[in-house]
Design an enzyme around this catalytic site. Structure first.
Site, PDB file in Angstrom:
ATOM      1  N   HIS A 157       0.822  -1.203   0.000  1.00  0.00           N
ATOM      2  CA  HIS A 157       0.000   0.000   0.000  1.00  0.00           C
ATOM      3  C   HIS A 157       0.858   1.256   0.000  1.00  0.00           C
ATOM      4  O   HIS A 157       0.373   2.338   0.297  1.00  0.00           O
ATOM      5  CB  HIS A 157      -0.924   0.022   1.218  1.00  0.00           C
ATOM      6  CG  HIS A 157      -1.923  -1.079   1.217  1.00  0.00           C
ATOM      7  ND1 HIS A 157      -1.699  -2.281   1.848  1.00  0.00           N
ATOM      8  CD2 HIS A 157      -3.136  -1.177   0.628  1.00  0.00           C
ATOM      9  CE1 HIS A 157      -2.742  -3.065   1.661  1.00  0.00           C
ATOM     10  NE2 HIS A 157      -3.618  -2.422   0.929  1.00  0.00           N
ATOM     11  N   GLY A 168      -8.008  10.809   2.565  1.00  0.00           N
ATOM     12  CA  GLY A 168      -8.743  11.912   1.957  1.00  0.00           C
ATOM     13  C   GLY A 168      -9.727  11.445   0.909  1.00  0.00           C
ATOM     14  O   GLY A 168     -10.918  11.777   0.952  1.00  0.00           O
ATOM     15  N   GLY A 178     -10.885   8.427   0.409  1.00  0.00           N
ATOM     16  CA  GLY A 178     -11.892   7.550   0.994  1.00  0.00           C
ATOM     17  C   GLY A 178     -12.992   8.344   1.686  1.00  0.00           C
ATOM     18  O   GLY A 178     -14.185   8.066   1.517  1.00  0.00           O
ATOM     19  N   ALA A 190      -4.770  11.385  10.780  1.00  0.00           N
ATOM     20  CA  ALA A 190      -5.678  11.864   9.739  1.00  0.00           C
ATOM     21  C   ALA A 190      -7.141  11.670  10.138  1.00  0.00           C
ATOM     22  O   ALA A 190      -7.986  12.543   9.887  1.00  0.00           O
ATOM     23  CB  ALA A 190      -5.385  11.136   8.426  1.00  0.00           C
ATOM     24  N   GLY A 191      -7.460  10.540  10.752  1.00  0.00           N
ATOM     25  CA  GLY A 191      -8.838  10.288  11.152  1.00  0.00           C
ATOM     26  C   GLY A 191      -9.308  11.237  12.234  1.00  0.00           C
ATOM     27  O   GLY A 191     -10.452  11.722  12.205  1.00  0.00           O
TER      28      GLY A 191
END
Length: 578
Positions: free
Chosen positions: A217, A402, A404, A556-557
Site C-alpha cells: 500500500h 482523503g 476515501g 488523519a482520522g
C-alpha cells in the site's frame, strides 16, 4: 505516475467496469466487486477474496475457475465495505459455505468481519482466514500482526483448489490456514506510488537507494540501503526468507517450494527474470526443489517500482493444489473446462435506496432535514481538505484517507438528499446515509462513519423531535460502537478526538447548555485533542510499523473528525437562527 484517469474519486469504479467489459467470459459485475461468470459446482465452498483496488491482478484478476469465486473490490488502497463484501459473498455462495480470505489490514479485518457476521446471521455459514506472509511487518512472535502481500496468491490458490476438489468448509479453512502458515514473503521498493490525481507519490526514496521491507500500500520500508545488483537483490531475498522457515521445517535441504518473484508495478519483466535467475540458483544450492515458479506481476502496488519474493513450502496436499488448473483473467494454469453462466439483472442485485421507507412524523422529518444539511456540510468540508488529509495520512500510512472520506461523504450526502425527498425520518435517513458512506468509502474510515451515523439514527428514531440529550446519547452510542473495534484513547486514531467530543457534549447538555452551544464547545475539545495526536505514536492500523515517522503529524482520522464536527457546529448555529 498515473496519467490516464477522469475524476480521481471515480477511478476504481471505472476501472472495474472496464475490467469486466474486457473479461466477461470469466467474470461478471455485482455490487461491490465481481464474481465468476462461469458455472461452478453447486454445494461447494465459495472462496471470496478482496481488498483495495490498485493491486491488479489482485483481486478481480484472479477470479475464475480454479481460483476465487468472487472478489470484493474497494477504492484505491482502501478495504471494501462490509456491504460490498456481503454482496459479493451472497452472489458467489454455492450452498457449501463461504470462506473469506484477504490480507491482514485493519480496515479489511473490520469490514470482512462485519460481513461475516451478517452472512452467518442469514444462514450462509462463513469463515475467515487472513493472510500474514510479510515477514518484515512484525516479528515471528507477533506473526498474527503481519500483513498480507504477494503470499495472498498461494493461500487463495490452495483454498480454491480444495473447494474444487469437493472439500467441506472446515477442510477448506484447514488448507487455507496451512498454506498461510507455510508462506513467507519479503519486498523492496525503489520508488513510491502515485494515486490518480495526486501531485506527489505517497513516499519517496532517494535516487540510488532502496526501501527494504516494503508493503503493497505504499507503506515505507523498515530500512533503507543502496540499490544492489540484481544478484545482490536475489541474495537479500533468499537469505532473508531462508532465515525464517515454517514450523516443522528445520532445514531447506530436501524441501519443495513454490517460488513467486513479484513485480510491484513498474519493474520490467526482463529485470525480474535477471533476478530470478540468481534466486533459482541460490535455492537449488540450498537443496530446495522449486515447483512451478511464477515470475511477474501478481500483487502490485499501482505504479511502485519494487519487487518481492515469496516462498510457499509445500507438502503433498499443498503441492497438488498449487499444481491444480486455473483459468482467470490474469492467472492461468493447466486446462479448465468452463460453462458461461447467465448474469442476473441489475434490479435483482440491488434494492433501491428509497424502497420500503418507514413512516415518519413531521417532527422527525424536520430533524432529518437538519441531518441532511449536516451531511451535505460534511461532504463540503472534506472536499475542501481532501488533499491535506491524504498528505497527512501518507506520512506513515497509505495516503488514502482523503479520497476515501470524499467518496464516503459524497455518497452519504447524495443518499440524504434522495431520502429527504421521499419523506424519510431521521433514523432512516441517517442509517441509510451511513450505509452509503460505508459502502462507497470502504476502508476503516468508511466502516467507522457508517457505524456512527447508524448509531445516532438509532437513538433519534423516526418519530420524535431531537433534544440535546437525545443527540448526546446518539453520539455516545456511536462512540461505543467505534470503541468496539478495539482502539482506545492514546492509540493515535479517530478515537482520540471522538471520546473528548462525546464527553464534552454530554457534559454540556447535562449542565443545561443548548445543543448549539454544547456542540460548539465539544467541537473545540475535539479540535484540541486531534492536534495533540501529533505527539502520539500509532498503535493500530497501517501506520503502526512506521510509528516514529508520524511524530509531529496529527492522525488523519482524528483531524478529519475535528473538521467535521466544527462544520456541523456551523450548520446547527445556522439552523438555530432560522
Amino acid at each position: 505516475m498515473t496519467r490516464l484517469f477522469n475524476e480521481p474519486s471515480a477511478f476504481a469504479d471505472e476501472m472495474i467496469d472496464g475490467f469486466v467489459a474486457a473479461n466477461s467470459a470469466q467474470v461478471r459485475r455485482v455490487s461491490g466487486g465481481v464474481v465468476r461468470s462461469t458455472v461452478s459446482t453447486p454445494g461447494t465452498v465459495a472462496v471470496v477474496i478482496g481488498g483495495g483496488s490498485g493491486h491488479y491482478p489482485a483481486f478481480g484478476g484472479i477470479v475464475g475457475q480454479g481460483l476465487a469465486h468472487g472478489a470484493a473490490m474497494g477504492n484505491l488502497f482502501a478495504s471494501p465495505s462490509a456491504q460490498q463484501v456481503h454482496s459479493v459473498a451472497a452472489a458467489a455462495d454455492l450452498g457449501g459455505g463461504v470462506l473469506l480470505t484477504y490480507g491482514n489490514y485493519a480496515g479489511d479485518v473490520l469490514n470482512f468481519t462485519a460481513a461475516q457476521d451478517r452472512l452467518n446471521s442469514e444462514g450462509i455459514e462463513t469463515r475467515t482466514v487472513v493472510v500474514t506472509d510479510d515477514i518484515a511487518s512484525a516479528p515471528l512472535a507477533e506473526k498474527h500482526k503481519r500483513r498480507g502481500i504477494a503470499g495472498d496468491l498461494t493461500v487463495f490458490k490452495a483454498a480454491a483448489a480444495a473447494s474444487e476438489a469437493g472439500y467441506t468448509l472446515d477442510e477448506v479453512v484447514r488448507v487455507a490456514n496451512l498454506a498461510n502458515e507455510r508462506t513467507r514473503s519479503f519486498g523492496v521498493a525503489f520508488t513510491g506510488c502515485t494515486l490518480p490525481g495526486a501531485a506527489e507519490p505517497l513516499f519517496t526514496i532517494p535516487e540510488g537507494r532502496m526501501g527494504v521491507g516494503i508493503g503493497i500500500h505504499g507503506e515505507p520500508g523498515i530500512d533503507e540501503t543502496d540499490v544492489p545488483t540484481a544478484d545482490g537483490l536475489a541474495e537479500l531475498f533468499v537469505s532473508t526468507l531462508l532465515s525464517e522457515l515454517p514450523e516443522g521445517i528445520s532445514s531447506p535441504a530436501g524441501e519443495r517450494a513454490a517460488v513467486l518473484l513479484n513485480g510491484l508495478g513498474s519493474v520490467k519483466y526482463e529485470e525480474l527474470f535477471v533476478v530470478y535467475r540468481r534466486v533459482a540458483q541460490l535455492l537449488e544450492e540450498a537443496g530446495v526443489t522449486i515447483v512451478e515458479p511464477e515470475v511477474g506481476e501478481l500483487v502490485t502496488s499501482f505504479d511502485m517500482a519494487g519487487a518481492s519474493l515469496t516462498l510457499f513450502w509445500l507438502d503433498e496436499e499443498l503441492e497438488r493444489f498449487w499444481r491444480a488448473p486455473a483459468d482467470t483473467p490474469a492467472y492461468r494454469k493447466g486446462s479448465v473446462g468452463a460453462v458461461e453462466q447467465a448474469a442476473p439483472s441489475a434490479e435483482a442485485l440491488e434494492a433501491g435506496l428509497t424502497e420500503n421507507i418507514p413512516p415518519a412524523t413531521d417532527d422527525s422529518r424536520a430533524v432529518a432535514a437538519v441531518a441532511a444539511a449536516a451531511i451535505q456540510a460534511i461532504a463540503e468540508v472534506i472536499d475542501e481538505n481532501v488533499d491535506e488529509l491524504g498528505r497527512i495520512d501518507a506520512v506513515a500510512g497509505d495516503g488514502d484517507h482523503g479520497i476515501g472520506m470524499q467518496r464516503g461523504s459524497r455518497a452519504a450526502s447524495s443518499a440524504a438528499v434522495e431520502l429527504l425527498a421521499v419523506g424519510s425520518g431521521a433514523r432512516t435517513l441517517l442509517q441509510r446515509s451511513g450505509d452509503a458512506w460505508a459502502d462507497r468509502a470502504g476502508g476503516t474510515s468508511g466502516a467507522l462513519w457508517g457505524v456512527a451515523l447508524r448509531a445516532i439514527g438509532d437513538t433519534l428514531g423516526d418519530s420524535d423531535a431531537a433534544t440535546g440529550a437525545a443527540v448526546a446519547a446518539g453520539v455516545r452510542g456511536a462512540t461505543a460502537g467505534i470503541l468496539g473495534f478495539g482502539a482506545v484513547v492514546g492509540d493515535k486514531t479517530m478515537v482520540d478526538a471522538l471520546v473528548p467530543f462525546a464527553d464534552a457534549l454530554e457534559a454540556g447538555i447535562a449542565a443545561g447548555a443548548p445543543l448549539t452551544q454544547a456542540w460548539a464547545d465539544a467541537a473545540d475539545a475535539a479540535t484540541t485533542a486531534a492536534a495533540a495526536t501529533a505527539q502520539l505514536l500509532p498503535k493500530m492500523g497501517r501506520a503502526r510499523p512506521h510509528a516514529e515517522k508520524s511524530l509531529g503529524t496529527p492522525d488523519a482520522g482524528a483531524h478529519s473528525f475535528a473538521l467535521i464536527v466544527q462544520r456541523v457546529a456551523t450548520v446547527l448555529k445556522e439552523q438555530d437562527s432560522k
